[in-house]
Design a protein around this motif. Structure first.
Motif, mmCIF file in Angstrom:
data_model
loop_
_atom_site.group_PDB
_atom_site.id
_atom_site.type_symbol
_atom_site.label_atom_id
_atom_site.label_comp_id
_atom_site.label_asym_id
_atom_site.label_seq_id
_atom_site.Cartn_x
_atom_site.Cartn_y
_atom_site.Cartn_z
ATOM 1 N N VAL A 165 -37.807 118.554 56.169
ATOM 2 C CA VAL A 165 -37.706 119.888 55.558
ATOM 3 C C VAL A 165 -36.936 119.783 54.245
ATOM 4 O O VAL A 165 -35.759 119.417 54.229
ATOM 5 C CB VAL A 165 -37.013 120.893 56.509
ATOM 6 C CG1 VAL A 165 -36.928 122.274 55.859
ATOM 7 C CG2 VAL A 165 -37.765 120.978 57.842
ATOM 8 N N MET A 166 -37.640 120.079 53.163
ATOM 9 C CA MET A 166 -37.011 120.043 51.835
ATOM 10 C C MET A 166 -36.736 121.469 51.359
ATOM 11 O O MET A 166 -37.608 122.322 51.396
ATOM 12 C CB MET A 166 -37.943 119.347 50.836
ATOM 13 C CG MET A 166 -37.425 119.437 49.423
ATOM 14 S SD MET A 166 -38.543 118.692 48.232
ATOM 15 C CE MET A 166 -37.905 119.447 46.744
ATOM 16 N N GLU A 167 -35.529 121.697 50.893
ATOM 17 C CA GLU A 167 -35.117 123.009 50.372
ATOM 18 C C GLU A 167 -34.992 122.924 48.853
ATOM 19 O O GLU A 167 -34.576 121.898 48.308
ATOM 20 C CB GLU A 167 -33.762 123.377 51.005
ATOM 21 C CG GLU A 167 -33.098 124.628 50.516
ATOM 22 C CD GLU A 167 -33.900 125.891 50.784
ATOM 23 O OE1 GLU A 167 -34.684 126.256 49.887
ATOM 24 O OE2 GLU A 167 -33.727 126.515 51.844
ATOM 25 N N MET A 168 -35.373 123.999 48.151
ATOM 26 C CA MET A 168 -35.173 124.030 46.691
ATOM 27 C C MET A 168 -33.890 124.775 46.308
ATOM 28 O O MET A 168 -33.308 124.507 45.267
ATOM 29 C CB MET A 168 -36.363 124.687 46.011
ATOM 30 C CG MET A 168 -37.601 123.829 46.040
ATOM 31 S SD MET A 168 -38.700 124.341 44.736
ATOM 32 C CE MET A 168 -40.116 123.317 45.091
ATOM 33 N N ILE A 169 -33.482 125.736 47.151
ATOM 34 C CA ILE A 169 -32.259 126.492 46.841
ATOM 35 C C ILE A 169 -31.058 125.555 46.956
ATOM 36 O O ILE A 169 -30.983 124.769 47.911
ATOM 37 C CB ILE A 169 -32.113 127.672 47.831
ATOM 38 C CG1 ILE A 169 -33.218 128.707 47.562
ATOM 39 C CG2 ILE A 169 -30.723 128.303 47.761
ATOM 40 C CD1 ILE A 169 -33.281 129.831 48.589
ATOM 41 N N TYR A 170 -30.148 125.607 45.989
ATOM 42 C CA TYR A 170 -28.944 124.772 46.121
ATOM 43 C C TYR A 170 -27.658 125.595 46.187
ATOM 44 O O TYR A 170 -26.557 125.055 46.179
ATOM 45 C CB TYR A 170 -28.869 123.679 45.060
ATOM 46 C CG TYR A 170 -28.872 124.129 43.610
ATOM 47 C CD1 TYR A 170 -27.736 124.643 43.010
ATOM 48 C CD2 TYR A 170 -30.015 124.001 42.840
ATOM 49 C CE1 TYR A 170 -27.737 125.041 41.682
ATOM 50 C CE2 TYR A 170 -30.045 124.393 41.508
ATOM 51 C CZ TYR A 170 -28.904 124.910 40.939
ATOM 52 O OH TYR A 170 -28.917 125.305 39.622
ATOM 53 N N SER A 171 -27.786 126.917 46.257
ATOM 54 C CA SER A 171 -26.624 127.774 46.454
ATOM 55 C C SER A 171 -26.981 128.871 47.460
ATOM 56 O O SER A 171 -27.707 129.795 47.104
ATOM 57 C CB SER A 171 -26.192 128.381 45.127
ATOM 58 O OG SER A 171 -25.145 129.282 45.336
ATOM 59 N N PRO A 172 -26.602 128.728 48.725
ATOM 60 C CA PRO A 172 -25.755 127.676 49.289
ATOM 61 C C PRO A 172 -26.555 126.388 49.529
ATOM 62 O O PRO A 172 -27.790 126.412 49.554
ATOM 63 C CB PRO A 172 -25.331 128.280 50.631
ATOM 64 C CG PRO A 172 -26.490 129.153 51.019
ATOM 65 C CD PRO A 172 -27.036 129.720 49.739
ATOM 66 N N LEU A 173 -25.826 125.309 49.723
ATOM 67 C CA LEU A 173 -26.482 124.010 49.924
ATOM 68 C C LEU A 173 -27.174 123.944 51.288
ATOM 69 O O LEU A 173 -28.281 123.441 51.401
ATOM 70 C CB LEU A 173 -25.425 122.903 49.808
ATOM 71 C CG LEU A 173 -25.870 121.558 49.282
ATOM 72 C CD1 LEU A 173 -26.667 121.676 48.002
ATOM 73 C CD2 LEU A 173 -24.649 120.675 49.046
ATOM 74 N N MET A 174 -26.485 124.465 52.316
ATOM 75 C CA MET A 174 -27.094 124.468 53.655
ATOM 76 C C MET A 174 -27.652 125.866 53.938
ATOM 77 O O MET A 174 -26.927 126.780 54.318
ATOM 78 C CB MET A 174 -26.063 124.081 54.717
ATOM 79 C CG MET A 174 -25.781 122.598 54.764
ATOM 80 S SD MET A 174 -27.248 121.558 55.056
ATOM 81 C CE MET A 174 -27.515 121.834 56.787
ATOM 82 N N THR A 175 -28.932 126.020 53.730
ATOM 83 C CA THR A 175 -29.580 127.310 53.978
ATOM 84 C C THR A 175 -29.919 127.409 55.464
ATOM 85 O O THR A 175 -29.785 126.437 56.209
ATOM 86 C CB THR A 175 -30.867 127.412 53.140
ATOM 87 O OG1 THR A 175 -31.676 126.294 53.467
ATOM 88 C CG2 THR A 175 -30.571 127.435 51.651
ATOM 89 N N LYS A 176 -30.409 128.560 55.865
ATOM 90 C CA LYS A 176 -30.725 128.792 57.291
ATOM 91 C C LYS A 176 -31.743 127.762 57.785
ATOM 92 O O LYS A 176 -31.556 127.152 58.833
ATOM 93 C CB LYS A 176 -31.257 130.231 57.440
ATOM 94 C CG LYS A 176 -31.760 130.597 58.819
ATOM 95 C CD LYS A 176 -30.619 130.988 59.735
ATOM 96 C CE LYS A 176 -31.100 131.604 61.052
ATOM 97 N NZ LYS A 176 -31.726 130.684 61.961
ATOM 98 N N ILE A 177 -32.808 127.549 57.027
ATOM 99 C CA ILE A 177 -33.853 126.623 57.498
ATOM 100 C C ILE A 177 -33.304 125.194 57.615
ATOM 101 O O ILE A 177 -33.654 124.450 58.538
ATOM 102 C CB ILE A 177 -35.131 126.695 56.608
ATOM 103 C CG1 ILE A 177 -36.309 125.999 57.312
ATOM 104 C CG2 ILE A 177 -34.900 126.106 55.236
ATOM 105 C CD1 ILE A 177 -37.647 126.176 56.599
ATOM 106 N N LEU A 178 -32.417 124.818 56.703
ATOM 107 C CA LEU A 178 -31.842 123.461 56.775
ATOM 108 C C LEU A 178 -30.911 123.324 57.974
ATOM 109 O O LEU A 178 -30.920 122.301 58.656
ATOM 110 C CB LEU A 178 -31.103 123.111 55.479
ATOM 111 C CG LEU A 178 -31.962 122.853 54.246
ATOM 112 C CD1 LEU A 178 -31.083 122.336 53.095
ATOM 113 C CD2 LEU A 178 -33.101 121.869 54.499
#
Ligand code: NAP
Length: 256
Positions: free
Chosen positions: A207-220
């Motif tokens: 699972v790759m996330e693009m959002i970096y604020s916050p670093l740990m998003t819900k999906i991550l």
């Protein structure tokens, strides 16, 4: 001293100044990377300033990535295909536009997985998702499916790139090897937003996330807890940044 910068509105959250100034310092390059917070109505005037003051290069972010295209002298095929410019290079007064977000996507994924032959679901159908579709097809992913809250937007993008589109709520119909989270849902929201149900994620997924604020998003957080591989949004930012740095300076980015 050569001046570079981020052109965005707002620009204050960008991590690009820290990244590029660290790079200039590490290589003893006499340059500074600044923030240019420019509202849409001032964009044309600002591009004239870039010419007048010989600003050497820019990153372009929301909301200027598409609107800046007609103001440049040359826009390459990659940026035209993605439909957005994220990097400007001032070549002796001629402003060239390109897009290295797709290199950010490829680089971030390839740090943990191969792309060729993999099935991929992209969440979102905005500018970042466009760069992701381009990146994944260029790297020969086996199948790319675009899922979006507004299904019409997914269908439009899928038509352009000849891939499949569906509603975000249909995630449970797919069992991809790679999930790329390219919506802005949960950006700057510490508590997070559930973009796909946790029970539809599996430990076999990357699972790759693009959002970096916050670093740990819900999906991550969910993906990590069930044992899936995760990629935080800063990896895309860094990998596209390495590519810009090299284009502007002709030097390999000092990654460390
Ligand atoms: P955009 O063009 O505005 O697209 C936003 C996308 O998010 C659309 O698909 C939209 O769906 C969807 N969306 C927004 N709110 C939602 C919600 N509450 N629930 C479900 N879907 C929602 O934005 P973008 O330029 O593609 O950027 C997307 C994200 O990627 C941003 O957070 C941006 O910061 C990040 N990004 C990161 C990097 C990096 O280097 N790490 C690079 C580029 C972008 P609809 O079509 O239904 O409106």
């Amino acid at each position: 001293m050569d001046i570079y910068g981020i052109l965005a509105h707002p620009a204050k959250h960008s991590l690009s100044p820290a990244m590029h100034n660290a790079g200039f310092k590490a290589l003893n390059i006499n340059a500074e990377y600044q923030r240019f917070d420019i509202s849409p109505e001032n964009l044309a005037r600002f591009i004239q300033r870039v010419r007048d003051e010989n600003i050497k290069g820019l990153n372009v972010s929301t909301p200027h990535k598409e609107k800046v295209i007609p103001l440049l002298d040359v826009v390459d095929n990659v940026a035209m295909t993605i439909g957005a410019v994220n990097t400007i290079i001032n070549k002796n007064g001629e402003l060239h536009g390109t897009n290295v977000d797709f290199i950010g996507v490829q680089g971030a994924l390839e740090e943990v997985t191969s792309i060729e032959g993999r099935s991929v679901v992209i969440l979102g159908a905005g500018g970042a998702a466009r760069a992701a579709v381009f990146a994944l097809q260029k790297s020969n992913a086996a199948e790319v499916v675009i899922l979006n809250r507004t299904i019409e937007h997914a269908k439009e993008l899928a038509k352009e790139f000849n891939c499949k589109a569906d509603a975000l709520s249909s995630f449970n119909k797919y069992n991809p090897q790679i999930v790329v989270q390219a919506t802005s849902a949960g950006m700057n929201k510490p508590k997070g937003v559930e973009i796909v149900p946790r029970e539809n994620l599996t430990s076999e997924m990357t699972v790759m996330e693009m959002i970096y604020s916050p670093l740990m998003t819900k999906i991550l957080k969910d993906a990590k807890e069930i044992g899936a591989k995760i990629i935080t949004g800063d990896r895309m930012l860094l990998n596209q940044g390495f590519a810009c740095f090299q284009i502007w300076t002709g030097e390999q980015a000092p990654r460390k």
